[in-house]
Write a protein that holds these residues in place. Structure first.
Motif, PDB file in Angstrom:
ATOM      1  N   LEU A 156       4.874 -13.573  -2.656  1.00  0.00           N
ATOM      2  CA  LEU A 156       4.627 -12.341  -2.731  1.00  0.00           C
ATOM      3  C   LEU A 156       3.197 -13.101  -4.128  1.00  0.00           C
ATOM      4  N   TYR A 157       1.967 -12.405  -3.790  1.00  0.00           N
ATOM      5  CA  TYR A 157       1.669 -12.882  -4.823  1.00  0.00           C
ATOM      6  C   TYR A 157       0.531 -11.818  -5.485  1.00  0.00           C
ATOM      7  N   ALA A 158       0.212 -11.915  -6.999  1.00  0.00           N
ATOM      8  CA  ALA A 158      -0.931 -11.105  -7.778  1.00  0.00           C
ATOM      9  C   ALA A 158      -2.042 -10.967  -7.124  1.00  0.00           C
ATOM     10  N   VAL A 159      -3.346 -10.778  -6.876  1.00  0.00           N
ATOM     11  CA  VAL A 159      -4.377 -11.041  -6.095  1.00  0.00           C
ATOM     12  C   VAL A 159      -5.147 -10.032  -6.637  1.00  0.00           C
ATOM     13  N   PRO A 160      -6.221 -10.658  -7.131  1.00  0.00           N
ATOM     14  CA  PRO A 160      -8.263  -9.964  -7.808  1.00  0.00           C
ATOM     15  C   PRO A 160      -8.327  -8.683  -6.537  1.00  0.00           C
ATOM     16  N   TYR A 161      -8.465  -7.277  -6.529  1.00  0.00           N
ATOM     17  CA  TYR A 161      -8.778  -6.389  -5.832  1.00  0.00           C
ATOM     18  C   TYR A 161      -9.348  -5.404  -6.163  1.00  0.00           C
ATOM     19  N   VAL A 162     -11.227  -4.686  -5.741  1.00  0.00           N
ATOM     20  CA  VAL A 162     -11.386  -4.323  -5.966  1.00  0.00           C
ATOM     21  C   VAL A 162     -11.409  -2.854  -5.595  1.00  0.00           C
ATOM     22  N   THR A 163     -10.531  -1.975  -6.594  1.00  0.00           N
ATOM     23  CA  THR A 163     -10.951  -0.888  -5.255  1.00  0.00           C
ATOM     24  C   THR A 163     -12.097   0.499  -5.867  1.00  0.00           C
ATOM     25  N   ARG A 164     -13.232   0.882  -4.772  1.00  0.00           N
ATOM     26  CA  ARG A 164     -13.961   1.605  -5.712  1.00  0.00           C
ATOM     27  C   ARG A 164     -14.298   2.340  -5.818  1.00  0.00           C
ATOM     28  N   TYR A 165     -12.930   3.642  -5.896  1.00  0.00           N
ATOM     29  CA  TYR A 165     -12.433   4.831  -7.468  1.00  0.00           C
ATOM     30  C   TYR A 165     -11.514   4.667  -7.353  1.00  0.00           C
ATOM     31  N   ILE A 166     -11.127   5.418  -8.293  1.00  0.00           N
ATOM     32  CA  ILE A 166      -9.720   5.592  -9.585  1.00  0.00           C
ATOM     33  C   ILE A 166      -9.433   7.278  -9.550  1.00  0.00           C
ATOM     34  N   GLN A 167      -8.419   6.824  -9.769  1.00  0.00           N
ATOM     35  CA  GLN A 167      -8.128   8.897 -10.329  1.00  0.00           C
ATOM     36  C   GLN A 167      -7.834   8.237 -11.547  1.00  0.00           C
ATOM     37  N   PRO A 168      -8.203   9.686 -12.465  1.00  0.00           N
ATOM     38  CA  PRO A 168      -8.830  10.974 -12.473  1.00  0.00           C
ATOM     39  C   PRO A 168     -10.197  10.776 -11.786  1.00  0.00           C
ATOM     40  N   ALA A 169     -11.478  10.724 -10.908  1.00  0.00           N
ATOM     41  CA  ALA A 169     -12.969   9.879 -10.648  1.00  0.00           C
ATOM     42  C   ALA A 169     -13.562  11.037 -11.764  1.00  0.00           C
ATOM     43  N   TYR A 170     -13.703  10.290 -12.232  1.00  0.00           N
ATOM     44  CA  TYR A 170     -15.343  11.128 -12.788  1.00  0.00           C
ATOM     45  C   TYR A 170     -16.396  10.997 -12.570  1.00  0.00           C
ATOM     46  N   ALA A 171     -17.416  12.111 -12.552  1.00  0.00           N
ATOM     47  CA  ALA A 171     -19.054  12.317 -12.423  1.00  0.00           C
ATOM     48  C   ALA A 171     -18.820  11.518 -10.785  1.00  0.00           C
ATOM     49  N   GLU A 217       0.773  -1.345  -0.222  1.00  0.00           N
ATOM     50  CA  GLU A 217       0.120  -0.218  -0.058  1.00  0.00           C
ATOM     51  C   GLU A 217       0.931   1.450   0.324  1.00  0.00           C
ATOM     52  N   ASP A 218       0.446   2.535   0.108  1.00  0.00           N
ATOM     53  CA  ASP A 218       1.477   3.686  -0.311  1.00  0.00           C
ATOM     54  C   ASP A 218       0.287   4.250   0.633  1.00  0.00           C
ATOM     55  N   GLU A 219      -0.541   5.983   0.712  1.00  0.00           N
ATOM     56  CA  GLU A 219      -1.145   7.035   1.116  1.00  0.00           C
ATOM     57  C   GLU A 219      -1.829   6.559   0.535  1.00  0.00           C
ATOM     58  N   GLU A 220      -1.962   6.088  -1.470  1.00  0.00           N
ATOM     59  CA  GLU A 220      -3.677   6.454  -1.430  1.00  0.00           C
ATOM     60  C   GLU A 220      -4.374   4.919  -1.413  1.00  0.00           C
ATOM     61  N   GLY A 221      -3.740   3.610  -0.635  1.00  0.00           N
ATOM     62  CA  GLY A 221      -4.253   2.753  -0.913  1.00  0.00           C
ATOM     63  C   GLY A 221      -3.363   1.666  -1.083  1.00  0.00           C
ATOM     64  N   PRO A 222      -4.259   0.097  -1.011  1.00  0.00           N
ATOM     65  CA  PRO A 222      -3.408  -0.969  -2.755  1.00  0.00           C
ATOM     66  C   PRO A 222      -3.318  -0.231  -3.197  1.00  0.00           C
ATOM     67  N   VAL A 223      -1.608  -0.991  -3.771  1.00  0.00           N
ATOM     68  CA  VAL A 223      -0.899  -0.639  -4.720  1.00  0.00           C
ATOM     69  C   VAL A 223      -1.412  -0.522  -6.085  1.00  0.00           C
ATOM     70  N   PRO A 224      -2.347  -0.974  -7.745  1.00  0.00           N
ATOM     71  CA  PRO A 224      -2.618  -1.474  -8.150  1.00  0.00           C
ATOM     72  C   PRO A 224      -1.119  -1.687  -9.566  1.00  0.00           C
ATOM     73  N   LEU A 225      -1.593  -2.998  -9.792  1.00  0.00           N
ATOM     74  CA  LEU A 225      -0.146  -3.861 -10.468  1.00  0.00           C
ATOM     75  C   LEU A 225      -0.722  -3.701 -12.194  1.00  0.00           C
ATOM     76  N   GLY A 226       0.491  -3.422 -12.762  1.00  0.00           N
ATOM     77  CA  GLY A 226       0.704  -3.565 -14.351  1.00  0.00           C
ATOM     78  C   GLY A 226       0.865  -5.106 -14.233  1.00  0.00           C
ATOM     79  N   GLU A 227       0.314  -5.179 -15.845  1.00  0.00           N
ATOM     80  CA  GLU A 227       0.820  -6.019 -16.099  1.00  0.00           C
ATOM     81  C   GLU A 227       2.661  -7.007 -15.990  1.00  0.00           C
ATOM     82  N   GLU A 228       3.014  -5.670 -16.632  1.00  0.00           N
ATOM     83  CA  GLU A 228       4.667  -6.629 -16.016  1.00  0.00           C
ATOM     84  C   GLU A 228       4.578  -7.391 -15.040  1.00  0.00           C
ATOM     85  N   GLN A 229       4.461  -6.356 -13.896  1.00  0.00           N
ATOM     86  CA  GLN A 229       4.850  -6.693 -12.380  1.00  0.00           C
ATOM     87  C   GLN A 229       3.975  -7.477 -12.561  1.00  0.00           C
ATOM     88  N   ILE A 230       3.225  -7.794 -12.977  1.00  0.00           N
ATOM     89  CA  ILE A 230       1.869  -9.639 -12.773  1.00  0.00           C
ATOM     90  C   ILE A 230       2.681 -10.752 -13.204  1.00  0.00           C
TER      91      ILE A 230
END
Length: 590
Positions: free
Chosen positions: A149-164, A125-138
């Motif tokens: 260490l595992y790449a696991v599916p995670y659901v984040t409620r919002y992403i930046q930029p937060a449209y609408a 995690e960083d200050e924004e929460g769990p760090v999303p992984l890119g395909e190369e990192q996975i």
């Protein structure tokens, strides 16, 4: 005799002792034995005591756009660490551990902090929460499956930029909202007062429908000393049908492009509402300034959705006065008026110094002549203006509202929508009447109401209820609830009135105050408005309209707040928004 009694007592005690041992063995080792009393509850409690978990998906319902693209509840992959396995692997393979850390882009201090934590499982995690992984990192993580260490599916409620963001709202801990929404459940203890609930926007209006029914977590069993036993596993308690999915009418790509335009133009304060011209569905709703729904500041009201809040409309309100004049037959479309620039009392004047001179009703609308509309308002009187305003959706909320199965109270899709105002008092004198006729004094309406008023005109005078959620579905796509297109009761104007208003809005672009739009690739139509803010030289600029003029697909309202008078920003912004929408339509994306 005493020895015999003692022997019998000893045998009874021994039998009871062995019976208890047998029962404990049955519960611990053979949990499926049906006659072991309470074995399920005891086993579950035992497992829960020894289970250590990190939540990957809290189970809250997803919110998606009209094509199923997520706008709240995004699936990503994150890094999870089994600390025991990672410690052992890093100690045995320090060079490989350093290579892995470096290649996935994790700072050394983050790596150390992850390894040295107390819990057996942790997420990067960083200050924004769990760090999303890119395909190369996975791919890199999968090269070292023994690393812990595992790449696991995670659901984040919002992403930046937060449209609408304003339309969606946000989720947070809010004890007052918990009490308001879940009073009975709070009393019985099935929900905690510190639970996270929807505080604004769709998150609030759909709270009970989106409420979690389970979760997905990464879990590991531990022994009595807290040491992991076995490997971590995914634990899913969502069931077959959850989380649910709220399908909105928004177009996520169009929303993003229009918000990017607002930022590119450096617009600090504005509201934009784009509706489908056929059924008043919200395609885009955007505001500036925006806010971060992941970290909202309750003291900063930038999260308030100004697009559904009542504003001073300025000359946009002349559309209502014109509709009333046509509907009640007190003015003919080609009737001539005289504008000398001054009304003669109340200090009331036209915006054009010296006046427009002889001018027809249609041209007075196109050129937004204040003196003509003061005279029309005097003929109409306040009650007729008030009635037509109501029939066009002003002084009442217009957003979709209706009964939903399983809910006692009706569902209101637009959280905290304001109804607008025409006259604040019952008794209206002439001075207040003519000021109201040009959209000043007490007159208030929201950008949503303004855009919907345009849809009413395009639909031949039929007043529809704007919708932003079209359906609620289970996870497997099965339908829970449809939210059909609705007409508002006691609303609308005649087709003849609507047809004349369309012509007058087109004339505004051809020869009037909207002439900057005359050469647009789409033929456009609309009405300008300039509302006084009370600050010297500062106004709110409006443009409401539609396009293309011959075959309308889009109705929109644009408001740019607190700008220098006569800046023309709203008209220019409307033109650029229509450019984006035209491209979207031509690419067959809408």
């Amino acid at each position: 005799m005493n020895l015999r009694r003692a022997f019998i007592a000893l045998m009874i005690i021994t039998g009871c002792f062995f019976y208890l041992i047998a029962q404990l063995m049955a519960i611990q080792l053979f949990g499926s034995i049906r006659h072991a009393p309470g074995h399920r509850e005891l086993t579950a409690a035992s497992v829960a005591q020894r289970l250590r978990s990190v939540t990957l998906d809290d189970g809250r319902g997803r919110i998606v756009d009209r094509r199923g693209r997520p706008i709240a509840g995004f699936g990503v992959h994150v890094l999870a660490m089994d600390r025991t396995a990672a410690h052992r692997w890093a100690a045995e393979h320090p060079a490989e551990a350093e290579e892995l850390r470096s290649r996935i882009g994790m700072a050394r201090e983050q790596w150390t902090a992850l390894l040295e934590g107390d819990e057996p499982l942790a997420l990067w995690e960083d200050e924004e929460g769990p760090v999303p992984l890119g395909e190369e990192q996975i791919r890199i993580l999968r090269r070292w499956p023994e690393s812990g260490l595992y790449a696991v599916p995670y659901v984040t409620r919002y992403i930046q930029p937060a449209y609408a963001a304003h339309l969606l709202g946000f989720v947070a801990q809010h004890p007052e909202e918990v009490r308001r929404i879940y009073g009975p459940e709070l009393e019985e203890g099935s929900i905690r007062q510190d639970a996270r609930v929807g505080v604004s926007g769709l998150e609030r209006s759909l709270e009970r429908l989106l409420r979690s029914q389970g979760s997905i977590s990464l879990s590991v069993l531990t022994d009595a000393l807290g040491r992991p036993v076995g490997e971590p596993r995914l634990r899913n308690t969502n069931g077959l049908y959850h989380p649910v999915q709220a399908v909105t009418t928004l177009d996520a790509e169009l929303q993003a492009r229009i918000e990017q335009l607002l930022d590119a133009r450096g617009i600090r304060a504005a509201s934009v509402v784009v509706l489908d011209a056929r059924q008043a569905d919200v395609l885009v709703m955007a505001n500036r300034p925006t806010f971060d729904p992941q970290h909202p500041d309750p003291h900063d009201k930038s999260w308030v959705n100004q697009a559904i809040k009542q504003q001073v409309p300025g000359s946009v309100f002349k559309l209502v006065v014109a509709a009333a004049a046509l509907e009640y037959g007190i003015v003919r479309p080609h009737e001539k008026f005289i504008c000398h620039g001054e009304y003669g009392k109340y200090g009331f004047a036209c915006w054009k110094k010296g006046g427009h001179g002889p001018i027809s009703f249609t041209q007075a609308f196109a050129e937004s002549c204040n003196i003509t509309f003061a005279e029309i308002a005097r003929r109409l009187g306040p009650e007729r203006i008030r009635m037509i305003a109501y029939r066009l959706g002003i002084s009442r909320t217009v957003g979709w509202e209706g009964a939903v199965r399983g809910r006692k109270e009706p569902l209101r899709q637009f959280d905290m929508e304001e109804p607008g105002v025409v006259f604040a008092l019952d008794a209206i004198d002439e001075g207040a009447l003519i000021q109201s006729a040009i959209g000043q004094r007490d007159v208030r309406l929201s950008p949503l109401q303004a855009a919907n008023m345009v849809v009413t005109i395009l639909q031949g005078g039929t007043l529809l209820s704007p919708r932003v959620v079209s359906a609620l579905k289970y996870r497997d796509g099965a339908m829970i609830e449809r939210f059909p297109v609705r007409r508002l009761p006691q609303g609308g104007v005649s087709k003849a009135t609507a047809d004349w208003l369309r012509r007058m809005m087109r004339e505004t672009v051809l020869t009037g105050t909207g002439s900057a739009l005359r050469d647009h690739a789409w033929e456009l139509a609309g009405k300008t408005g300039t509302a006084q803010t009370g600050a010297p030289g500062r106004v709110n600029e409006w443009f409401i309209g539609y396009g293309p003029a011959r075959n309308p697909k889009i109705a929109a309202a644009v408001v740019v707040y607190d700008v220098p008078g006569a800046s023309g920003q709203a008209v220019r912004l409307f033109a650029e928004i229509m450019d984006i929408i035209r491209e979207h339509v031509e690419e067959r994306k809408l």
